[in-house]
Design a protein around this motif. Structure first.
Motif, short mmCIF file in Angstrom:
data_model
loop_
_atom_site.label_atom_id
_atom_site.label_comp_id
_atom_site.label_asym_id
_atom_site.label_seq_id
_atom_site.Cartn_x
_atom_site.Cartn_y
_atom_site.Cartn_z
N VAL A 1 0.84 -1.20 0.00
CA VAL A 1 0.00 0.00 0.00
C VAL A 1 0.87 1.25 0.00
CG1 VAL A 1 -1.58 1.37 1.44
CG2 VAL A 1 -2.04 -1.06 1.05
N GLY A 2 1.91 1.24 0.84
CA GLY A 2 2.83 2.37 0.89
C GLY A 2 3.62 2.53 -0.40
N LYS A 3 4.10 1.41 -0.93
CA LYS A 3 4.91 1.44 -2.15
C LYS A 3 4.11 1.95 -3.35
CE LYS A 3 8.92 -0.05 -4.08
NZ LYS A 3 10.28 0.29 -3.62
N GLU B 1 -4.60 4.24 -1.01
CA GLU B 1 -5.30 4.05 0.24
C GLU B 1 -5.43 2.56 0.53
OE1 GLU B 1 -6.34 6.47 2.31
OE2 GLU B 1 -5.46 7.97 0.96
N LYS B 2 -5.63 2.22 1.81
CA LYS B 2 -5.83 0.81 2.14
C LYS B 2 -7.02 0.26 1.36
CE LYS B 2 -6.71 -2.50 5.81
NZ LYS B 2 -7.12 -2.74 7.21
N PRO B 3 -6.80 -0.77 0.53
CA PRO B 3 -7.88 -1.24 -0.35
C PRO B 3 -8.93 -2.05 0.40
CG PRO B 3 -5.92 -2.61 -0.62
CD PRO B 3 -5.54 -1.49 0.32
N SER B 4 -10.15 -2.00 -0.12
CA SER B 4 -11.23 -2.80 0.44
C SER B 4 -11.56 -3.99 -0.45
CB SER B 4 -12.49 -1.93 0.63
OG SER B 4 -12.88 -1.34 -0.61
N ILE C 1 -10.61 -7.32 -2.82
CA ILE C 1 -9.65 -8.42 -2.74
C ILE C 1 -8.54 -8.28 -3.78
CG2 ILE C 1 -9.34 -10.91 -3.07
CD1 ILE C 1 -10.48 -10.23 -0.39
N THR C 2 -8.90 -7.93 -5.01
CA THR C 2 -7.92 -7.89 -6.09
C THR C 2 -6.81 -6.88 -5.81
OG1 THR C 2 -9.64 -8.51 -7.67
CG2 THR C 2 -7.59 -7.63 -8.58
N THR C 3 -7.19 -5.70 -5.31
CA THR C 3 -6.18 -4.69 -5.00
C THR C 3 -5.33 -5.11 -3.81
OG1 THR C 3 -7.70 -3.00 -5.81
CG2 THR C 3 -5.79 -2.22 -4.59
N LYS C 4 -5.95 -5.79 -2.83
CA LYS C 4 -5.19 -6.33 -1.70
C LYS C 4 -4.16 -7.33 -2.19
CE LYS C 4 -8.69 -5.86 1.95
NZ LYS C 4 -9.58 -6.60 2.88
N GLN C 5 -4.56 -8.18 -3.13
CA GLN C 5 -3.63 -9.17 -3.68
C GLN C 5 -2.47 -8.47 -4.39
OE1 GLN C 5 -6.81 -11.25 -5.89
NE2 GLN C 5 -6.00 -13.14 -5.04
N ALA C 6 -2.79 -7.44 -5.16
CA ALA C 6 -1.76 -6.71 -5.88
C ALA C 6 -0.80 -6.03 -4.90
CB ALA C 6 -2.41 -5.67 -6.80
N ALA C 7 -1.36 -5.42 -3.86
CA ALA C 7 -0.52 -4.76 -2.85
C ALA C 7 0.37 -5.77 -2.15
CB ALA C 7 -1.40 -4.02 -1.84
N ALA C 8 -0.17 -6.95 -1.85
CA ALA C 8 0.62 -7.99 -1.19
C ALA C 8 1.77 -8.46 -2.08
CB ALA C 8 -0.27 -9.17 -0.82
N ALA C 9 1.51 -8.58 -3.38
CA ALA C 9 2.55 -9.02 -4.31
C ALA C 9 3.69 -8.02 -4.36
CB ALA C 9 1.95 -9.21 -5.71
N VAL C 10 3.36 -6.73 -4.38
CA VAL C 10 4.39 -5.69 -4.39
C VAL C 10 5.11 -5.64 -3.05
CG1 VAL C 10 4.76 -3.19 -4.50
CG2 VAL C 10 3.22 -4.29 -6.14
N ALA D 1 -4.77 -0.38 12.04
CA ALA D 1 -5.45 -0.12 10.77
C ALA D 1 -4.88 -0.96 9.63
CB ALA D 1 -5.34 1.36 10.42
N LEU D 2 -3.57 -1.22 9.65
CA LEU D 2 -2.94 -1.99 8.57
C LEU D 2 -2.88 -3.48 8.86
CD1 LEU D 2 0.06 0.36 7.65
CD2 LEU D 2 -1.95 -0.09 6.25
N GLY D 3 -3.03 -3.85 10.13
CA GLY D 3 -2.92 -5.25 10.51
C GLY D 3 -4.26 -5.96 10.55
#
Length: 257
Positions: free
Chosen positions: A53-55, A59-62, A64-73, A204-206
């Motif tokens: 999310v920082g990279k 904003e913190k995504p709600s 799933i797809t954006t969460k997956q993308a953020a996790a990959a990065v 908030a991030l955890g």
């Protein structure tokens, strides 16, 4: 001693998701010293999604797809950071990403155990996270890294699990809302009354909170290992924890019949 240490997103990252460089460097220095002292260390590390999310500067995504993308990065950022910092102390790290299916499937679980054992024999330091890019539902997802750390501790037959969080340990009440709450230094049995002390969610991030930590304690102590909740802002506490000295809240292990 074989020690599993779980570190949360709130310890590794600033509220906006970017890496907390000072905290992370301090943690790696202590972990490296613990390894140098002859202990076998396994790290369960959160923060992939938060760092992503920082990279990505989003904003913190709600969804799933954006969460997956953020996790990959973020996972790339996380492992790059660990590899760079541990290399400065001549330690080799290994990455393991797991899902619920991996730990529930007997053959896969045995493979995890065998891999962990061999990595430790080779002197490598395993760093484990949930595979957030594929673990998206209640079937494949473990859900939080407190639970993952407990599963890893049991798989690795660890002597001790340490959950580093943004709180000093288990209190008689929520210290954020009850200033008179007292830290509980030792828990010999996880009773319904102890479970009732869990209050509130994680940062908030955890994804974790005290309830997940107490469930992890119940799992780990039932396998015979101790578990400690301590504040990740003070990584030097790990020296006292490894030595069995009072720090945070210690849950004593006992073999379940």
């Amino acid at each position: 001693m074989r020690i599993v240490v779980k570190v949360g997103t709130s310890t590794l990252a600033h509220p906006g998701g970017l890496l907390n460089i000072r905290h992370t460097e301090d943690l790696v220095k202590v972990w490296s010293d613990i390894q140098n002292a002859g202990h076998q260390l396994i790290v369960v590390s959160s923060a992939a999604t938060g760092l992503g999310v920082g990279k990505l500067q989003i904003e913190k995504p709600s969804d799933i797809t954006t969460k997956q993308a953020a996790a990959a990065v973020g996972q790339c950022e996380l492992m790059y950071t660990y590899d760079r910092l541990f290399s400065a102390y001549d330690h080799t790290v290994a990455q393991i990403l797991l899902t619920g299916v991996d730990v529930e499937h007997t053959e896969r679980r045995v493979n995890i155990q065998n891999t962990l054992t061999r990595l430790l024999e080779l002197g490598a330091l395993p760093i484990i996270n949930e595979n957030d890019t594929v673990a998206t539902d209640e079937i494949t997802s473990i859900g939080d890294n407190d639970t993952l750390a407990a599963i890893v501790a049991c798989c690795a037959q660890a002597d001790l699990l340490v959950l580093l969080s943004d709180i000093d340990g288990l209190y008689t009440a929520n210290p954020h809302t009850h200033p008179d709450a007292k830290l509980i230094p030792l828990v010999r049995e996880i009773t319904p009354a102890v479970m009732a002390l869990a209050d509130g969610a994680g940062s908030a991030l955890g994804t974790g909170g005290m309830a997940t930590k107490l469930r992890a304690a119940r799992m780990v102590t039932g396998s015979g290992a101790d578990m400690v909740i301590a504040n990740g802002a003070h990584p030097e506490l790990l020296y006292d924890i490894a030595a069995g000295k009072p720090a945070g809240t210690r849950f004593t292990g006992h073999k379940e019949d």
